[in-house]
Design an enzyme around this catalytic site. Structure first.
Site, PDB file in Angstrom:
ATOM      1  CG  ASN A 193      14.995  54.033  65.021  1.00 43.93           C
ATOM      2  OD1 ASN A 193      15.202  52.981  64.952  1.00 43.93           O
ATOM      3  ND2 ASN A 193      14.447  54.750  66.135  1.00 43.93           N
ATOM      4  CE  LYS A 220      40.205  33.760  45.889  1.00 36.42           C
ATOM      5  NZ  LYS A 220      39.245  34.287  46.467  1.00 36.42           N
ATOM      6  CE  LYS A 242      36.075  32.842  49.074  1.00 33.85           C
ATOM      7  NZ  LYS A 242      35.173  33.914  49.226  1.00 33.85           N
ATOM      8  CE  LYS A 285      42.222  39.871  51.886  1.00 31.34           C
ATOM      9  NZ  LYS A 285      41.206  38.656  51.688  1.00 31.34           N
ATOM     10  CG  ASP A 292      38.752  35.345  50.535  1.00 30.55           C
ATOM     11  OD1 ASP A 292      38.268  36.711  50.715  1.00 30.55           O
ATOM     12  OD2 ASP A 292      38.562  34.756  49.523  1.00 30.55           O
ATOM     13  CG  HIS A 337      37.540  41.122  53.042  1.00 31.95           C
ATOM     14  ND1 HIS A 337      36.325  41.335  52.766  1.00 31.95           N
ATOM     15  CD2 HIS A 337      38.162  40.421  52.255  1.00 31.95           C
ATOM     16  CE1 HIS A 337      35.960  40.586  51.506  1.00 31.95           C
ATOM     17  NE2 HIS A 337      37.336  40.194  51.274  1.00 31.95           N
ATOM     18  NE  ARG A 338      34.751  46.385  48.779  1.00 35.57           N
ATOM     19  CZ  ARG A 338      34.407  47.223  47.332  1.00 35.57           C
ATOM     20  NH1 ARG A 338      34.075  48.410  47.465  1.00 35.57           N
ATOM     21  NH2 ARG A 338      34.448  46.883  46.200  1.00 35.57           N
ATOM     22  CG  HIS A 389      39.024  44.444  49.945  1.00 36.69           C
ATOM     23  ND1 HIS A 389      39.230  43.407  49.027  1.00 36.69           N
ATOM     24  CD2 HIS A 389      39.714  44.144  51.092  1.00 36.69           C
ATOM     25  CE1 HIS A 389      40.137  42.546  49.977  1.00 36.69           C
ATOM     26  NE2 HIS A 389      40.357  43.059  50.984  1.00 36.69           N
ATOM     27  CB  SER A 431      40.897  41.880  45.612  1.00 34.24           C
ATOM     28  OG  SER A 431      39.818  42.088  46.359  1.00 34.24           O
TER      29      SER A 431
END
Length: 493
Positions: A132, A184, A186, A210, A212, A302-303, A335, A387
């Site tokens: 909070n 790619k 993605k 990887k 995406d 993956h962030r 990442h 990346s």
């Protein structure tokens, strides 16, 4: 007439009660949440907040309010405080420094008793520290910059499921960064075409490909279809090259049951690694980390979503805190920035992220944003991942800034190669090996990097094409999260 002993006793109890309890609204600083004389204990959880008080609010009171609202306080005094060891359980703001060159912001150091937190639970830790309090009206903006988690507390977490050393042993790859690539585009590929991309990239020399962050199970490609085609590609590439190869199969889903099912199929198909997104939440991350450890799988995080709260300098949370929490939670990859790529990343601050993930002990370094010494209690290391907007022509810079314990992921820098995906992968592998050889020969590879790459390109047409195409492209935008941490005297004003 002299007072009776009973009357004196009543008066004394009343005096004690009045000294201990005062109803109504009292400034947080007067309630015990500000203590400039507090002696920090080794077992305390420490947090460093960047506080921007509302106009007219004293910075000490703002810091005390943050301490109170993130521990035991509410908006008014409550008599049930007398039923607890309130002096022990109150968080204590013990130091307030003005942020250099910013008169409206202050660094507030706050100590929390260890017993305030459930053992081994990131969810419980965050419910207090970033609960909070971030909506509290007394502060105009609030940012969690750093934390010190005590040795005893860290010992209640499992840490990375695999860790850097064991990962390298499983892959049989040492002495260099690992190479990766994000498929790619993605979104939109069919399962078969997706598998073709994976095969070409791995056969060309990459270690990993990887999914995406937003590839899950969409109408154009369901997750089972993707897993089957991908693992066929991984196995064929491994057989063709004689190397251990992998693909981060994203198991992110709507429910834990579905994530378990996807992870289990990935394991049965022979994958060495699975992937999750940060947006699944802290409890789900810890749960999948436990599954990964129990099933001998590498866990890539993956962030996704991180920049919604970490990018702005005055409000939210610094990514170094996420790095600490994720190392405790048990992920193997995260990442952590490229410095030279397209995503946010100041060189000095990024170095602090990498140290947080890789070192056994952290030493205070204000320039890198590390406010506290901290012992990682033998938790395994997390492999940082770089990346976003990187290519072969930057290889010397990447190794200089990031070192060898890192996964360098060239998405567009592989799949965008004019001669095809396999050529893009080969260009990256040749560039990497040329730079590692130069490093091992003690050459100044940062300065000589362009020359080293041109020399290697004489015997590799794929690298020559990559260098001609991307040249020295770099995304030179000013970072929003730069270093402004310098030693200043405590301002207990």
């Amino acid at each position: 007439m002299s007072q009776s002993l009973e009357e004196k006793s009543v008066q004394e109890r009343t005096r004690i009660k009045n000294s201990r309890y005062e109803s109504g609204v009292i400034p947080y600083a007067k309630m015990g949440y500000w203590n400039p004389d507090y002696q920090v204990k080794d077992t305390d959880v420490l947090a460093l907040f960047r506080v921007t008080p509302q106009p007219g609010v004293d910075p000490i009171e703002a810091a005390a309010a943050v301490a109170g609202e993130s521990s035991t306080a509410t908006w008014t005094v409550v008599w049930t405080d007398l039923l607890t060891a309130a002096d022990l359980y109150r968080a204590k703001a013990y130091k307030v420094d003005q942020v250099p060159n910013n008169p409206e912001q202050y660094f507030a150091y706050i100590a929390y008793e260890l017993d305030l937190f459930e053992e081994g639970s990131i969810a419980n830790l965050t419910a207090s520290i970033i609960g909070n309090v971030f909506g509290f009206k007394a502060v105009k903006a609030l940012r969690l910059e750093d934390m010190r988690l005590p040795f005893a507390y860290i010992k209640t977490f499992q840490g990375p499921a695999t860790g850097v050393i064991l990962e390298r042993e499983r892959l049989d790859k040492f002495g260099r960064p690992l190479l990766g690539c994000t498929t790619k585009p993605k979104l939109g590929l069919s399962g078969k075409n997706y598998g073709r991309v994976v095969y070409e990239a791995l056969k060309g020399g990459l270690d990993f490909v990887k999914d995406d962050e937003n590839i899950n199970s969409q109408p154009f490609m369901r997750w089972r279809e993707r897993y089957l085609f991908v693992m066929e590609a991984v196995n064929k590439a491994a057989a063709a090259t004689g190397e251990v190869k992998g693909h981060y199969l994203n198991v992110t889903a709507a429910t834990m049951e579905e994530m378990y099912a996807r992870a289990q199929l990935a394991k049965e198909l022979g994958s060495v690694i699975i992937m999750i997104d940060l947006v699944i939440g802290y409890t789900a991350i810890q749960t999948m980390a436990k599954w990964a450890r129990d099933n001998d799988m590498i866990l890539h995080l993956h962030r996704a979503g991180n920049s919604t709260y970490s990018r702005q300098k005055n409000h939210g949370m610094n990514f170094r805190v996420i790095c600490k929490w994720m190392r405790m939670a048990g992920v193997d990859h995260i990442h952590a920035g490229t410095v030279v790529g397209k995503l946010e990343g100041d060189p000095i601050i990024t170095r602090g992220f990498y140290k947080t993930l890789l070192l056994p002990k952290l030493e205070r370094n204000l320039q890198e944003g590390l406010f506290f010494d901290m012992d990682w209690a033998s938790l395994r290391k997390v492999m940082p991942v770089a990346s976003g907007g990187i290519h072969a022509g930057q290889m010397h810079q990447l190794i200089h800034y990031l070192g060898e314990d890192v996964v360098l992921q060239f998405g567009g820098g592989t799949i965008g190669h004019p001669d095809g995906i396999q050529s893009g992968a080969t260009a990256n592998r040749v560039a990497l090996e040329a730079m590692i050889l130069a490093r091992n020969e003690n050459r100044d590879f940062l300065t000589e990097g362009p020359e080293i790459l041109r020399e290697a390109a004489k015997n590799c047409g794929a690298l020559r094409t990559a260098l001609d195409l991307w040249k020295d492209i770099t995304f030179n935008y000013t970072s929003t999260d730069t270093s402004d941490f310098v030693e200043t005297p405590t301002a207990n004003i």
